[in-house]
Design a protein around this motif. Structure first.
Motif, PDB file in Angstrom:
ATOM      1  N   GLU A 119       0.477  -1.119  -0.567  1.00 23.60           N
ATOM      2  CA  GLU A 119      -0.348   0.291  -0.203  1.00 23.60           C
ATOM      3  C   GLU A 119       0.916   1.561   0.366  1.00 23.60           C
ATOM      4  O   GLU A 119       0.756   2.149  -0.579  1.00 23.60           O
ATOM      5  CB  GLU A 119      -0.860   0.275   1.029  1.00 23.60           C
ATOM      6  N   HIS A 120       2.065   1.099   0.870  1.00 23.25           N
ATOM      7  CA  HIS A 120       3.234   2.272   0.668  1.00 23.25           C
ATOM      8  C   HIS A 120       3.725   2.652  -0.616  1.00 23.25           C
ATOM      9  O   HIS A 120       4.114   4.035  -1.437  1.00 23.25           O
ATOM     10  CB  HIS A 120       3.903   2.109   2.202  1.00 23.25           C
ATOM     11  N   GLN A 121       3.864   0.878  -1.128  1.00 21.56           N
ATOM     12  CA  GLN A 121       4.540   0.849  -2.534  1.00 21.56           C
ATOM     13  C   GLN A 121       3.605   1.808  -3.272  1.00 21.56           C
ATOM     14  O   GLN A 121       4.157   2.632  -4.276  1.00 21.56           O
ATOM     15  CB  GLN A 121       4.808  -0.419  -2.660  1.00 21.56           C
ATOM     16  N   ALA A 122       2.532   1.241  -4.080  1.00 22.36           N
ATOM     17  CA  ALA A 122       1.563   2.285  -4.400  1.00 22.36           C
ATOM     18  C   ALA A 122       1.037   3.679  -4.183  1.00 22.36           C
ATOM     19  O   ALA A 122       1.347   4.376  -5.390  1.00 22.36           O
ATOM     20  CB  ALA A 122       0.438   1.079  -4.248  1.00 22.36           C
ATOM     21  N   ALA A 123       1.484   4.058  -3.291  1.00 21.94           N
ATOM     22  CA  ALA A 123       1.140   5.121  -2.754  1.00 21.94           C
ATOM     23  C   ALA A 123       2.449   6.406  -3.313  1.00 21.94           C
ATOM     24  O   ALA A 123       2.447   7.507  -3.663  1.00 21.94           O
ATOM     25  CB  ALA A 123       0.780   5.983  -0.838  1.00 21.94           C
ATOM     26  N   MET A 124       3.734   5.748  -3.029  1.00 21.03           N
ATOM     27  CA  MET A 124       4.499   6.567  -3.410  1.00 21.03           C
ATOM     28  C   MET A 124       4.656   6.488  -4.978  1.00 21.03           C
ATOM     29  O   MET A 124       4.737   7.603  -5.222  1.00 21.03           O
ATOM     30  CB  MET A 124       6.163   5.751  -3.329  1.00 21.03           C
TER      31      MET A 124
END
Length: 191
Positions: A119-124
């Motif tokens: 989820e964090h990688q997608a947000a980045m």
């Protein structure tokens, strides 16, 4: 020693007006009203002495629609932080156009584990694809030296490390403002 029942009322609010006026007279100091957004995590009962890593994020925005889109999408990450292992607390605030976030983590590994979540990688990726920010900075620091938080007893001249639950001078119980579940309500601060 006889332990006394001492209730400590913690002060909530800005510095007194005379201190604020004196600070404003110093070159480079600017004092403005601001919204402070805080969030406690699973380790929210811990104080700053337990942080093994500190994350600093900083960004500015130039397009109103991207600003709104960014804040709408970041809510999902805030929801994940609520249960993220090792997450202690975060603070974010605006200083004019500068948005700053500081987060305390138990360990660097905890911070990296959250960063690695899909989820964090997608947000980045969305941050770069959507170009939400005008500027963006992210930095993670480790504690160079662990230090204890100290309690200054309100009943005597004792100074006690936060690892203790009672004053080493007089035995009075010490209420930890980070560990006390009702400290925000007692201080009149909404959650």
């Amino acid at each position: 020693m006889i332990a006394m029942d001492v209730t400590v009322d913690l002060v909530t609010g800005p510095p007194p007006p005379e201190a604020t006026a004196a600070m404003q007279a110093i070159e480079g100091i600017r004092i403005v009203p601001v919204m402070l957004n805080t969030q406690s995590g699973p380790e929210g009962h811990l104080g700053p002495e337990s942080a093994g890593a500190i994350l600093v994020l900083q960004g500015t925005f130039a397009a109103e629609e991207r600003f709104h889109e960014f804040w709408t999408h970041v809510i999902g990450l805030m929801e994940l932080l609520a249960t993220a292992p090792g997450f202690i607390r975060r603070y974010n605030f605006a200083d004019g156009p500068h948005y700053t976030l500081m987060a305390w983590w138990r360990t660097v590994e905890d911070a990296h584990a959250f960063f690695a979540r899909p989820e964090h990688q997608a947000a980045m990726r969305r941050t770069f694809e959507r170009r939400w920010n005008y500027t963006h900075f992210a930095g993670l620091w480790t504690m160079a030296e662990q230090r204890q938080r100290l309690f200054f007893c309100q009943s005597c001249d004792g100074i006690t490390p936060s690892t203790e639950s009672a004053c080493t001078g007089c035995g009075s119980p010490l209420q930890d403002p980070y560990g006390a579940p009702d400290v925000h309500a007692a201080a009149g601060v909404p959650r």
